[in-house]
Design a protein around this motif. Structure first.
Motif, PDB file in Angstrom:
ATOM      1  N   ALA A 179       0.933  -1.289  -0.019  1.00 15.74           N
ATOM      2  CA  ALA A 179       0.204  -0.102   0.113  1.00 15.74           C
ATOM      3  C   ALA A 179       0.911   1.109   0.114  1.00 15.74           C
ATOM      4  O   ALA A 179       0.442   2.365  -0.588  1.00 15.74           O
ATOM      5  CB  ALA A 179      -1.026   0.009   1.256  1.00 15.74           C
ATOM      6  N   ARG A 180       2.004   1.132   0.568  1.00 16.53           N
ATOM      7  CA  ARG A 180       2.969   2.288   0.685  1.00 16.53           C
ATOM      8  C   ARG A 180       3.781   2.668  -0.701  1.00 16.53           C
ATOM      9  O   ARG A 180       4.030   3.652  -0.960  1.00 16.53           O
ATOM     10  CB  ARG A 180       4.175   2.340   1.726  1.00 16.53           C
ATOM     11  CG  ARG A 180       3.541   2.509   3.065  1.00 16.53           C
ATOM     12  CD  ARG A 180       4.743   2.444   3.932  1.00 16.53           C
ATOM     13  NE  ARG A 180       5.861   1.387   3.871  1.00 16.53           N
ATOM     14  CZ  ARG A 180       5.903   0.300   4.412  1.00 16.53           C
ATOM     15  NH1 ARG A 180       5.075  -0.119   5.194  1.00 16.53           N
ATOM     16  NH2 ARG A 180       6.972  -0.627   4.140  1.00 16.53           N
ATOM     17  N   SER A 181       3.735   1.839  -1.553  1.00 17.05           N
ATOM     18  CA  SER A 181       4.385   1.919  -2.842  1.00 17.05           C
ATOM     19  C   SER A 181       3.485   2.256  -3.929  1.00 17.05           C
ATOM     20  O   SER A 181       2.701   1.590  -4.497  1.00 17.05           O
ATOM     21  CB  SER A 181       5.123  -0.015  -3.183  1.00 17.05           C
ATOM     22  OG  SER A 181       5.609   0.245  -4.606  1.00 17.05           O
ATOM     23  N   ASP A 182       3.670   3.414  -4.242  1.00 14.06           N
ATOM     24  CA  ASP A 182       3.343   3.964  -5.298  1.00 14.06           C
ATOM     25  C   ASP A 182       3.469   3.364  -6.931  1.00 14.06           C
ATOM     26  O   ASP A 182       2.747   3.043  -7.719  1.00 14.06           O
ATOM     27  CB  ASP A 182       3.521   5.504  -5.687  1.00 14.06           C
ATOM     28  CG  ASP A 182       3.183   6.625  -4.526  1.00 14.06           C
ATOM     29  OD1 ASP A 182       2.080   6.129  -4.068  1.00 14.06           O
ATOM     30  OD2 ASP A 182       3.666   7.341  -4.693  1.00 14.06           O
ATOM     31  N   TRP A 183       4.752   2.762  -6.789  1.00 10.33           N
ATOM     32  CA  TRP A 183       5.262   1.943  -8.114  1.00 10.33           C
ATOM     33  C   TRP A 183       4.208   0.627  -8.401  1.00 10.33           C
ATOM     34  O   TRP A 183       3.446   0.206  -9.125  1.00 10.33           O
ATOM     35  CB  TRP A 183       6.631   1.559  -8.028  1.00 10.33           C
ATOM     36  CG  TRP A 183       6.999   0.541  -9.058  1.00 10.33           C
ATOM     37  CD1 TRP A 183       7.211   0.799 -10.404  1.00 10.33           C
ATOM     38  CD2 TRP A 183       7.062  -0.890  -8.750  1.00 10.33           C
ATOM     39  NE1 TRP A 183       7.562  -0.427 -10.975  1.00 10.33           N
ATOM     40  CE2 TRP A 183       7.223  -1.545 -10.316  1.00 10.33           C
ATOM     41  CE3 TRP A 183       6.849  -1.930  -7.868  1.00 10.33           C
ATOM     42  CZ2 TRP A 183       7.458  -2.903 -10.203  1.00 10.33           C
ATOM     43  CZ3 TRP A 183       6.793  -2.919  -7.974  1.00 10.33           C
ATOM     44  CH2 TRP A 183       7.299  -3.655  -9.127  1.00 10.33           C
ATOM     45  N   PHE A 184       4.010  -0.032  -6.962  1.00 10.98           N
ATOM     46  CA  PHE A 184       3.177  -1.171  -6.946  1.00 10.98           C
ATOM     47  C   PHE A 184       1.787  -0.828  -7.290  1.00 10.98           C
ATOM     48  O   PHE A 184       1.121  -1.367  -8.209  1.00 10.98           O
ATOM     49  CB  PHE A 184       3.151  -1.948  -5.758  1.00 10.98           C
ATOM     50  CG  PHE A 184       2.695  -3.236  -5.702  1.00 10.98           C
ATOM     51  CD1 PHE A 184       3.296  -4.299  -6.238  1.00 10.98           C
ATOM     52  CD2 PHE A 184       1.560  -3.358  -5.162  1.00 10.98           C
ATOM     53  CE1 PHE A 184       2.663  -5.619  -6.329  1.00 10.98           C
ATOM     54  CE2 PHE A 184       0.551  -4.799  -5.344  1.00 10.98           C
ATOM     55  CZ  PHE A 184       1.420  -5.790  -5.709  1.00 10.98           C
ATOM     56  N   CYS A 185       1.141  -0.008  -6.494  1.00  8.82           N
ATOM     57  CA  CYS A 185      -0.409   0.424  -6.598  1.00  8.82           C
ATOM     58  C   CYS A 185      -0.539   0.931  -8.196  1.00  8.82           C
ATOM     59  O   CYS A 185      -1.614   1.092  -8.654  1.00  8.82           O
ATOM     60  CB  CYS A 185      -0.442   1.653  -5.790  1.00  8.82           C
ATOM     61  SG  CYS A 185      -0.502   1.000  -4.055  1.00  8.82           S
ATOM     62  N   ASP A 186       0.424   1.606  -8.848  1.00  5.06           N
ATOM     63  CA  ASP A 186       0.267   1.849 -10.165  1.00  5.06           C
ATOM     64  C   ASP A 186       0.804   0.968 -11.201  1.00  5.06           C
ATOM     65  O   ASP A 186       1.015   1.336 -12.364  1.00  5.06           O
ATOM     66  CB  ASP A 186       1.134   3.398 -10.366  1.00  5.06           C
ATOM     67  CG  ASP A 186       0.858   3.987 -11.733  1.00  5.06           C
ATOM     68  OD1 ASP A 186      -0.228   4.115 -11.906  1.00  5.06           O
ATOM     69  OD2 ASP A 186       1.619   4.768 -12.087  1.00  5.06           O
ATOM     70  N   GLY A 187       0.724  -0.309 -10.941  1.00  9.59           N
ATOM     71  CA  GLY A 187       0.836  -1.403 -11.891  1.00  9.59           C
ATOM     72  C   GLY A 187       1.849  -2.107 -11.680  1.00  9.59           C
ATOM     73  O   GLY A 187       2.142  -3.137 -12.658  1.00  9.59           O
ATOM     74  N   GLY A 188       2.624  -1.984 -10.731  1.00  8.64           N
ATOM     75  CA  GLY A 188       3.638  -3.075 -10.420  1.00  8.64           C
ATOM     76  C   GLY A 188       3.280  -4.452 -10.033  1.00  8.64           C
ATOM     77  O   GLY A 188       4.252  -5.155 -10.352  1.00  8.64           O
ATOM     78  N   PHE A 189       1.837  -4.739 -10.053  1.00  2.87           N
ATOM     79  CA  PHE A 189       1.398  -6.072  -9.852  1.00  2.87           C
ATOM     80  C   PHE A 189       1.559  -6.722 -11.225  1.00  2.87           C
ATOM     81  O   PHE A 189       1.383  -7.835 -11.294  1.00  2.87           O
ATOM     82  CB  PHE A 189       0.479  -6.039  -9.149  1.00  2.87           C
ATOM     83  CG  PHE A 189      -0.729  -4.911  -9.780  1.00  2.87           C
ATOM     84  CD1 PHE A 189      -1.606  -5.260 -10.647  1.00  2.87           C
ATOM     85  CD2 PHE A 189      -0.782  -3.596  -8.986  1.00  2.87           C
ATOM     86  CE1 PHE A 189      -2.402  -4.476 -11.220  1.00  2.87           C
ATOM     87  CE2 PHE A 189      -1.664  -2.725  -9.446  1.00  2.87           C
ATOM     88  CZ  PHE A 189      -2.515  -3.230 -10.721  1.00  2.87           C
ATOM     89  N   ILE A 190       1.670  -5.969 -12.188  1.00  2.00           N
ATOM     90  CA  ILE A 190       1.276  -6.552 -13.549  1.00  2.00           C
ATOM     91  C   ILE A 190       2.681  -7.138 -13.989  1.00  2.00           C
ATOM     92  O   ILE A 190       3.724  -6.264 -14.239  1.00  2.00           O
ATOM     93  CB  ILE A 190       0.801  -5.614 -14.653  1.00  2.00           C
ATOM     94  CG1 ILE A 190      -0.621  -4.939 -13.937  1.00  2.00           C
ATOM     95  CG2 ILE A 190       0.575  -6.310 -15.721  1.00  2.00           C
ATOM     96  CD1 ILE A 190      -1.088  -4.050 -14.917  1.00  2.00           C
ATOM     97  N   PHE A 191       2.791  -8.472 -14.398  1.00  2.00           N
ATOM     98  CA  PHE A 191       4.183  -8.930 -14.976  1.00  2.00           C
ATOM     99  C   PHE A 191       4.015  -9.715 -16.037  1.00  2.00           C
ATOM    100  O   PHE A 191       2.592 -10.239 -16.414  1.00  2.00           O
ATOM    101  CB  PHE A 191       5.051  -9.589 -14.074  1.00  2.00           C
ATOM    102  CG  PHE A 191       4.338 -10.661 -13.155  1.00  2.00           C
ATOM    103  CD1 PHE A 191       4.642 -11.832 -13.449  1.00  2.00           C
ATOM    104  CD2 PHE A 191       3.903 -10.230 -12.052  1.00  2.00           C
ATOM    105  CE1 PHE A 191       4.139 -12.832 -12.795  1.00  2.00           C
ATOM    106  CE2 PHE A 191       3.248 -11.492 -11.274  1.00  2.00           C
ATOM    107  CZ  PHE A 191       3.481 -12.540 -11.390  1.00  2.00           C
TER     108      PHE A 191
END
Length: 191
Positions: A179-191
């Motif tokens: 939740a703290r990671s802007d990178w993750f929240c902005d699509g970093g979960f897509i691979f």
């Protein structure tokens, strides 16, 4: 008596790692160094085989080197387990200990020793990797219909749910980091 001790942990989960199933009893004080305590119930801690193996006959030389005793000490009075997101494809989670401001140096050292002795960083990272894969579809759907903040709200909700169940779980630390990671929240979960 042994069966009762092994059955004591909630949900049959090892109190040393908080993950694997209890399969044995560990001697809190090593039996080779304290033979008179071999069958004393307060020296017997339910444990998974891996934690029992990781500890072996380790005997601390001072209080600073001692790990937690899961039944006679409160190490969950505040959060000490945290994580960060490792940006990559796929994303990963790195766990670490950060002692709360009110803790003594001895208590902080003991938390670090426990974390290292039972090799929790690797164990938790492995579980977090599986969890990231499990939630990817849900996150993709939320992102399709909403925004970065909608993804963050979902992760914050999961973090709070995990925190209420167990403050220092890998799940709590994982969802807080995500939740703290802007990178993750902005699509970093897509691979």
């Amino acid at each position: 008596m042994y069966d009762a001790l092994k059955a004591a942990p909630k949900n049959d989960v090892c109190p040393l790692c908080g993950q694997r199933t209890v399969s044995t009893l560990d001697h809190y004080l090593a039996q080779t160094l304290h033979p008179t305590l071999i069958v004393v119930p307060i020296n017997l801690v339910p444990a998974c085989a891996e934690c029992n193996k990781n500890k072996l006959d380790y005997q601390p030389e001072s209080e600073v080197e001692q790990g937690f005793h899961p039944y006679f000490e409160n190490f969950d009075d505040d959060q000490w387990l945290y994580a960060n997101v490792v940006e990559g494809s796929p994303a990963a989670i790195r766990f670490f200990v950060s002692a709360p401001p009110g803790w003594s140096a001895t208590k902080a050292s003991r938390a670090i020793r426990h974390f290292e002795r039972f090799r929790l960083a690797g164990l938790y990272a492995s579980h977090a990797g599986v969890e990231l894969n499990n939630i990817r579809f849900s996150l993709e759907r939320i992102a399709e219909r909403g925004s970065l903040e909608d993804v963050r709200l979902f992760l914050l909700d999961r973090a709070e749910s995990a925190r209420r169940a167990y403050l220092n779980s890998w799940q709590t630390a994982t969802y807080q980091a995500l939740a703290r990671s802007d990178w993750f929240c902005d699509g970093g979960f897509i691979f």
